[in-house]
Scaffold this motif. Structure first.
Motif, mmCIF file in Angstrom:
data_model
loop_
_atom_site.group_PDB
_atom_site.id
_atom_site.type_symbol
_atom_site.label_atom_id
_atom_site.label_comp_id
_atom_site.label_asym_id
_atom_site.label_seq_id
_atom_site.Cartn_x
_atom_site.Cartn_y
_atom_site.Cartn_z
ATOM 1 N N ASN A 1 38.891 57.114 -20.363
ATOM 2 C CA ASN A 1 37.967 57.674 -19.371
ATOM 3 C C ASN A 1 36.514 57.422 -19.771
ATOM 4 O OD1 ASN A 1 40.028 58.623 -17.700
ATOM 5 N ND2 ASN A 1 40.117 60.619 -18.709
ATOM 6 N N GLY A 2 36.251 57.486 -21.071
ATOM 7 C CA GLY A 2 34.915 57.177 -21.558
ATOM 8 C C GLY A 2 34.570 55.713 -21.356
ATOM 9 N N LEU A 3 35.542 54.834 -21.574
ATOM 10 C CA LEU A 3 35.327 53.408 -21.350
ATOM 11 C C LEU A 3 35.050 53.119 -19.879
ATOM 12 C CD1 LEU A 3 35.248 50.483 -22.260
ATOM 13 C CD2 LEU A 3 37.763 50.435 -22.155
ATOM 14 N N CYS A 4 35.775 53.794 -18.995
ATOM 15 C CA CYS A 4 35.522 53.637 -17.554
ATOM 16 C C CYS A 4 34.063 53.947 -17.218
ATOM 17 C CB CYS A 4 36.449 54.544 -16.745
ATOM 18 S SG CYS A 4 38.102 53.865 -16.471
ATOM 19 N N GLU A 5 33.531 55.001 -17.805
ATOM 20 C CA GLU A 5 32.134 55.371 -17.562
ATOM 21 C C GLU A 5 31.181 54.310 -18.105
ATOM 22 O OE1 GLU A 5 31.156 59.256 -18.915
ATOM 23 O OE2 GLU A 5 32.837 60.232 -17.894
ATOM 24 N N LEU A 6 31.505 53.746 -19.269
ATOM 25 C CA LEU A 6 30.634 52.759 -19.889
ATOM 26 C C LEU A 6 30.514 51.482 -19.066
ATOM 27 C CD1 LEU A 6 31.427 52.850 -23.723
ATOM 28 C CD2 LEU A 6 29.319 53.510 -22.600
ATOM 29 N N ILE A 7 31.631 51.047 -18.458
ATOM 30 C CA ILE A 7 31.626 49.738 -17.795
ATOM 31 C C ILE A 7 31.789 49.830 -16.279
ATOM 32 C CG2 ILE A 7 32.521 48.623 -19.876
ATOM 33 C CD1 ILE A 7 35.241 48.431 -18.498
ATOM 34 N N GLY A 8 31.875 51.047 -15.741
ATOM 35 C CA GLY A 8 31.969 51.199 -14.303
ATOM 36 C C GLY A 8 33.311 50.802 -13.712
ATOM 37 N N ALA A 9 34.403 51.103 -14.418
ATOM 38 C CA ALA A 9 35.754 50.845 -13.897
ATOM 39 C C ALA A 9 36.213 52.043 -13.073
ATOM 40 C CB ALA A 9 36.721 50.584 -15.039
ATOM 41 N N ASP A 10 37.090 51.787 -12.103
ATOM 42 C CA ASP A 10 37.615 52.845 -11.245
ATOM 43 C C ASP A 10 38.920 53.437 -11.768
ATOM 44 O OD1 ASP A 10 35.557 52.422 -9.389
ATOM 45 O OD2 ASP A 10 36.695 50.843 -8.394
ATOM 46 N N ALA A 11 39.679 52.633 -12.511
ATOM 47 C CA ALA A 11 41.006 53.067 -12.942
ATOM 48 C C ALA A 11 41.417 52.288 -14.185
ATOM 49 C CB ALA A 11 42.027 52.864 -11.826
ATOM 50 N N TRP A 12 42.401 52.826 -14.901
ATOM 51 C CA TRP A 12 42.902 52.144 -16.084
ATOM 52 C C TRP A 12 44.397 52.396 -16.250
ATOM 53 C CZ3 TRP A 12 45.243 55.370 -19.582
ATOM 54 C CH2 TRP A 12 44.845 56.705 -19.617
ATOM 55 N N VAL A 13 45.026 51.494 -16.988
ATOM 56 C CA VAL A 13 46.437 51.621 -17.351
ATOM 57 C C VAL A 13 46.569 51.229 -18.818
ATOM 58 C CG1 VAL A 13 48.712 50.564 -17.084
ATOM 59 C CG2 VAL A 13 47.429 51.227 -15.072
ATOM 60 N N TRP A 14 47.371 51.995 -19.546
ATOM 61 C CA TRP A 14 47.654 51.671 -20.954
ATOM 62 C C TRP A 14 49.163 51.748 -21.132
ATOM 63 C CZ3 TRP A 14 44.164 53.827 -25.433
ATOM 64 C CH2 TRP A 14 44.509 53.204 -26.628
#
Length: 254
Positions: free
Chosen positions: A33-46
């Motif tokens: 979630n922190g990475l999303c804020e840093l790079i402006g991503a809307d969603a992630w999957v791990w």
């Protein structure tokens, strides 16, 4: 170039993740979630990408995600399992699985042969409202990798080289998280299921019931019920609760 401010943000996020109280799941969600804020991503999957032999396409199991609703997530799972996806992600998978390198690829870099636009995968991505993405794979052992995907909705700009570099550097500095949290059962037995069964399994592990899965996969309830029965038998359980419990606690692969 990454600015001093961005470098400080990366170090701060890594430090806060390591210091966060809780287990690996909480740390992974906090970090992503922190990475999303840093790079402006809307969603992630791990997830854990695992294969039984060299050259085989990876199977994605133990999936964590944020930013997708049930319908979009179900579409994304179909992308993962689509046979055309193998050729599209092959350069990335080969670098991680064969060469043992941490590798990060944008959609444009994955699709140099223009396979994506001519594939059913493109339609599924559109239905999942995924416009731009990049993937990052970190080798865990000889048969698996920690696979991370970052996404932007349709109509938004592609991820820049700088944004991908920020993510690559951050993901590179967490080897202790890449090897943690993958249940041995799903690592060993997940690839043995058929693709449709794996989609059902991942939706069940996401908390969906039979009716919801039937709706999201556009399958008859009886068909889904059959898949669920096969999954229970495969993992030696007799209920959804037992299945969830079996995979709640991950094990380190280190």
């Amino acid at each position: 170039m990454i600015s001093d401010t961005e470098a400080s943000a990366i170090v701060r996020l890594l430090g806060n993740t390591a210091a966060l109280e809780g287990g690996h799941s909480e740390k992974k969600r906090f970090l992503m979630n922190g990475l999303c804020e840093l790079i402006g991503a809307d969603a992630w999957v791990w997830s854990l990408g695992t294969w039984q032999e060299e050259g085989a396409p990876p199977v994605y199991v133990g999936i964590m995600h944020q930013g997708f609703d049930e319908e979009r997530y179900a579409k994304l799972l179909k992308v993962f399992e689509h046979p055309h996806n193998k050729a599209i992600v092959a350069p990335w998978v080969d670098e991680v699985a064969v060469e043992g390198k941490h590798a990060t690829y944008s959609l444009e870099q994955l699709d140099k042969q223009h396979l994506f636009s001519d594939s059913e995968v493109a339609q599924l991505m559109s239905e999942a409202d995924i416009g731009e993405l990049f993937v990052s794979g970190f080798p865990v052992d000889a048969h698996s990798m920690s696979a991370i995907g970052m996404y932007r909705s349709t109509g938004k700009p592609a991820f820049s080289e700088r944004e991908m570099k920020i993510a690559h550097l951050l993901i590179q500095e967490i080897p202790w998280l890449h090897s943690a949290g993958w249940p041995n059962e799903i690592t060993a037995k997940g690839p043995q299921l058929y693709p449709q069964q794996r989609v059902v399994l991942n939706l069940m592990l996401d908390g969906l019931g039979r009716k919801q899965i039937s709706h999201e996969m556009e399958l008859a309830e009886n068909t889904v019920a059959g898949y669920i029965k096969d999954i229970y038998r495969h993992f030696g359980v007799s209920s959804h609760a037992q299945l969830m419990s079996k995979f709640l606690v991950g094990n380190s692969l280190a």
